[in-house]
Design a protein around this motif. Structure first.
Motif, short mmCIF file in Angstrom:
data_model
loop_
_atom_site.label_atom_id
_atom_site.label_comp_id
_atom_site.label_asym_id
_atom_site.label_seq_id
_atom_site.Cartn_x
_atom_site.Cartn_y
_atom_site.Cartn_z
N PRO A 97 -27.85 -63.85 18.26
CA PRO A 97 -27.24 -64.13 19.58
C PRO A 97 -26.48 -62.90 20.08
O PRO A 97 -25.77 -62.26 19.31
CB PRO A 97 -26.28 -65.28 19.29
N LEU A 98 -26.66 -62.58 21.33
CA LEU A 98 -25.95 -61.45 21.93
C LEU A 98 -24.52 -61.88 22.23
O LEU A 98 -24.30 -62.90 22.89
CB LEU A 98 -26.68 -61.00 23.21
N LYS A 99 -23.57 -61.11 21.74
CA LYS A 99 -22.16 -61.47 21.91
C LYS A 99 -21.76 -61.41 23.38
O LYS A 99 -22.25 -60.57 24.13
CB LYS A 99 -21.28 -60.53 21.09
N GLY A 100 -20.88 -62.32 23.76
CA GLY A 100 -20.36 -62.31 25.12
C GLY A 100 -21.12 -63.22 26.07
O GLY A 100 -20.82 -63.26 27.25
N GLY B 273 -28.13 -68.67 23.61
CA GLY B 273 -29.09 -68.65 24.71
C GLY B 273 -29.71 -67.29 24.95
O GLY B 273 -30.83 -67.18 25.42
N ILE B 274 -28.96 -66.22 24.63
CA ILE B 274 -29.46 -64.85 24.78
C ILE B 274 -29.58 -64.26 23.39
O ILE B 274 -28.60 -64.21 22.65
CB ILE B 274 -28.48 -63.97 25.59
N LEU B 275 -30.77 -63.81 23.05
CA LEU B 275 -30.99 -63.23 21.74
C LEU B 275 -31.22 -61.72 21.88
O LEU B 275 -31.75 -61.25 22.87
CB LEU B 275 -32.20 -63.88 21.06
N GLU B 276 -30.80 -61.02 20.85
CA GLU B 276 -30.91 -59.56 20.85
C GLU B 276 -31.68 -59.13 19.62
O GLU B 276 -31.47 -59.63 18.52
CB GLU B 276 -29.51 -58.96 20.84
#
Length: 120
Positions: free
Chosen positions: A46-49, A54-57
């Protein structure tokens, strides 16, 4: 077996990915392929912030450079690739604010698109 979700590229993300070394493209391509099938690559985090998963990195190191791709599985109808970039910052692992801002902006565009597509 569920149907594969389409992969939608937001902004210049596909063009940007094509600039990466072939090895990095292979890793990211495999991870996105898994996402389309409803699975998660072991390196996708998961992308921090962005509050939750919902947002993966994806992060891949290659020849002393670090490459990243951010995508979202938040909208049921498709996988949206939000941003692909080479990390420029030398100060730790934090993603640069300009990249975070761009991801946020493209996430909004993806959200608008998903709402408008009528199959979500």
């Amino acid at each position: 077996m569920s149907a594969r979700k389409p992969l939608l590229w937001v902004g210049s993300s596909k063009k940007d990915l094509k600039q990466f070394p072939a090895d990095v493209q292979d890793v990211f391509g495999h991870a996105l392929d898994l996402a389309q099938s409803g699975k998660k690559h072991p390196d996708a985090k998961p992308l921090k912030g962005f509050g939750g998963a919902g947002i993966l990195e994806l992060i891949e190191d290659f020849n002393t450079n670090t490459y990243r791709a951010a995508y979202t599985v938040r909208f049921g109808s498709a996988i949206y690739v939000l941003h692909c970039f080479q990390k420029k910052s030398t100060s730790g692992i934090r993603t640069a604010q300009c990249d975070i801002d761009l991801i946020r902006m493209r996430l909004q565009a993806a959200q608008d698109h998903a709402k408008g597509s009528g199959n979500d």
